[in-house]
Design a protein around this motif. Structure first.
Motif, PDB file in Angstrom:
ATOM      1  N   UNK A 249       0.826  -1.200   0.000  1.00  0.00           N
ATOM      2  CA  UNK A 249       0.000   0.000   0.000  1.00  0.00           C
ATOM      3  C   UNK A 249       0.864   1.256   0.000  1.00  0.00           C
ATOM      4  N   UNK A 250       0.296   2.332  -0.557  1.00  0.00           N
ATOM      5  CA  UNK A 250       0.980   3.623  -0.575  1.00  0.00           C
ATOM      6  C   UNK A 250       1.114   4.171   0.841  1.00  0.00           C
ATOM      7  N   UNK A 251       2.174   4.916   1.078  1.00  0.00           N
ATOM      8  CA  UNK A 251       2.337   5.582   2.360  1.00  0.00           C
ATOM      9  C   UNK A 251       1.368   6.754   2.454  1.00  0.00           C
ATOM     10  N   UNK A 277       5.256   2.889   8.801  1.00  0.00           N
ATOM     11  CA  UNK A 277       4.512   1.765   9.360  1.00  0.00           C
ATOM     12  C   UNK A 277       5.511   0.740   9.881  1.00  0.00           C
ATOM     13  N   UNK A 278       5.043  -0.155  10.747  1.00  0.00           N
ATOM     14  CA  UNK A 278       5.927  -1.180  11.303  1.00  0.00           C
ATOM     15  C   UNK A 278       6.487  -2.104  10.226  1.00  0.00           C
ATOM     16  N   UNK A 279       5.715  -2.287   9.161  1.00  0.00           N
ATOM     17  CA  UNK A 279       6.123  -3.214   8.104  1.00  0.00           C
ATOM     18  C   UNK A 279       6.671  -2.488   6.877  1.00  0.00           C
ATOM     19  N   UNK A 280       6.958  -1.209   7.017  1.00  0.00           N
ATOM     20  CA  UNK A 280       7.425  -0.427   5.870  1.00  0.00           C
ATOM     21  C   UNK A 280       8.775  -0.938   5.376  1.00  0.00           C
ATOM     22  N   UNK A 281       8.875  -1.141   4.073  1.00  0.00           N
ATOM     23  CA  UNK A 281      10.129  -1.593   3.473  1.00  0.00           C
ATOM     24  C   UNK A 281      10.958  -0.377   3.068  1.00  0.00           C
ATOM     25  N   UNK A 282      12.266  -0.559   2.876  1.00  0.00           N
ATOM     26  CA  UNK A 282      13.100   0.569   2.453  1.00  0.00           C
ATOM     27  C   UNK A 282      12.834   1.007   1.020  1.00  0.00           C
ATOM     28  N   UNK A 283      12.156   0.188   0.231  1.00  0.00           N
ATOM     29  CA  UNK A 283      11.848   0.583  -1.134  1.00  0.00           C
ATOM     30  C   UNK A 283      12.138  -0.542  -2.105  1.00  0.00           C
ATOM     31  N   UNK A 302      12.508   4.488  -8.117  1.00  0.00           N
ATOM     32  CA  UNK A 302      13.614   3.843  -7.411  1.00  0.00           C
ATOM     33  C   UNK A 302      14.087   4.652  -6.200  1.00  0.00           C
ATOM     34  N   UNK A 303      13.138   5.292  -5.507  1.00  0.00           N
ATOM     35  CA  UNK A 303      13.443   6.056  -4.294  1.00  0.00           C
ATOM     36  C   UNK A 303      13.588   5.077  -3.136  1.00  0.00           C
ATOM     37  N   UNK A 304      14.694   5.160  -2.430  1.00  0.00           N
ATOM     38  CA  UNK A 304      14.998   4.252  -1.316  1.00  0.00           C
ATOM     39  C   UNK A 304      15.119   5.037  -0.023  1.00  0.00           C
ATOM     40  N   UNK A 305      14.654   4.412   1.103  1.00  0.00           N
ATOM     41  CA  UNK A 305      14.768   5.033   2.424  1.00  0.00           C
ATOM     42  C   UNK A 305      15.826   4.308   3.250  1.00  0.00           C
ATOM     43  N   UNK A 306      16.385   4.993   4.258  1.00  0.00           N
ATOM     44  CA  UNK A 306      17.377   4.353   5.107  1.00  0.00           C
ATOM     45  C   UNK A 306      16.801   3.169   5.853  1.00  0.00           C
TER      46      UNK A 306
END
Length: 306
Positions: A249-251, A277-283, A302-306
């Motif tokens: 799902x979208x943030x 979210x607790x299950x949020x992936x880095x991208x 291709x935006x990635x989070x830490x």
């Protein structure tokens, strides 16, 4: 980035107090199906056509509660598929629809009762298409009243949540104390990631994107985008955004901030903040940001989070 700029960026990322414009009511986490009603209206009280959002390459399904005899679609050549089957109309816009103005769709019902037809305004949008629209023909029927009640209840719920969030924000102090009190900052602080080497820039972006840096804290993430070289004469000001992962799902986007509109010949920055979210992936994620009227977008993949 110097120390003062970093402090300002972290503050804009994590504080819950903001003067940013309200987000569009068509949020990406809202239910996919919409309910619209059509009925008889006196000419002097006639409302504008009902709006349906369409996106290139995304199918939109219109489900009517009455069989439709025929449909008249303006600039039908901008669609790869227009299929009418009884009470169901399927629309598949092509890539050329992105450059068009709103298109008019008129459907004619098959049973000869009033109203004999209904008109819709198809509004192109880069990503937020209405995938399924349920159209109730009799505005004051039991089904229509029920659908209207559901829409109003959902709207009231969203407004109450927003009011509660704003009241809570006013009661918090500023600065780091406020961030800690709101539990937006924990012992891990704010982690950052520079996105450039693998960042995908849409070839038709309104702005030339130089860099995109992502930030992640206890309950918030943000994307800070540095841009330049505005394409088009009018200044560009970010109004809404989506952050959509490759899967899932979208943030929930909380705010889109920009210090000032970006004009021709100048560089600028905008920041998109969303809930974690607790299950949020880095991208990877796709970031889409648009200006007034849901057009002149900036799309980054291709935006990635830490």
């Amino acid at each position: 980035m110097n120390a003062s700029a970093a402090v300002l960026l972290v503050h804009s990322l994590l504080t819950t107090q903001t003067a940013a414009p309200p987000l569009s009511t068509a949020a990406p986490w809202a239910p996919a199906a919409r309910r619209l009603t059509v009925g008889l209206q006196a000419p002097r009280f006639a409302a504008p056509p009902l709006e349906v959002r369409i996106s290139p390459g995304v199918g939109t399904l219109l489900l009517f509660d009455t069989p439709v005899a025929r449909a008249e679609l303006e600039n039908e050549q901008r669609f790869t598929r227009v299929r009418l089957a009884g009470d169901t109309l399927t629309l598949m816009p092509s890539a050329s629809v992105e450059d068009s103005e709103a298109l008019r769709l008129t459907v004619h019902f098959a049973d000869g009762a009033a109203p004999a037809n209904a008109t819709f305004r198809l509004v192109p949008h880069p990503t937020l298409a209405d995938r399924q629209v349920e159209v109730h023909r009799h505005a004051r029927s039991a089904d229509s009243l029920h659908a209207e009640l559901l829409e109003k209840e959902e709207e009231v719920r969203r407004l109450r949540e927003e009011l509660a969030r704003m009241e809570a924000a006013r009661s918090l102090p500023d600065g780091l104390t406020g961030m800690l009190a709101a539990k937006h900052l924990d012992k891990n602080g704010v982690r950052a990631r520079w996105n450039d080497e693998h960042l995908l820039r849409h070839p038709r972006n309104t702005l030339k994107v130089r860099t995109a840096t992502t930030y992640r804290a206890a309950a918030r993430v943000a994307v800070a985008v540095e841009c330049e070289e505005l394409r088009g004469g009018a200044p560009w000001e970010a109004r809404g955004a989506t952050l959509v992962p490759r899967e899932g799902a979208a943030l929930r986007v909380l705010r889109v901030w920009q210090e000032a509109p970006t004009a021709a010949g100048m560089s600028g920055q905008f920041i998109v903040e969303a809930e974690t979210t607790d299950t949020m992936s880095p991208g990877p994620y796709t970031l889409t940001v648009w200006a007034e009227g849901d057009k002149r977008s900036v799309i980054l993949g291709n935006v990635m989070f830490p």
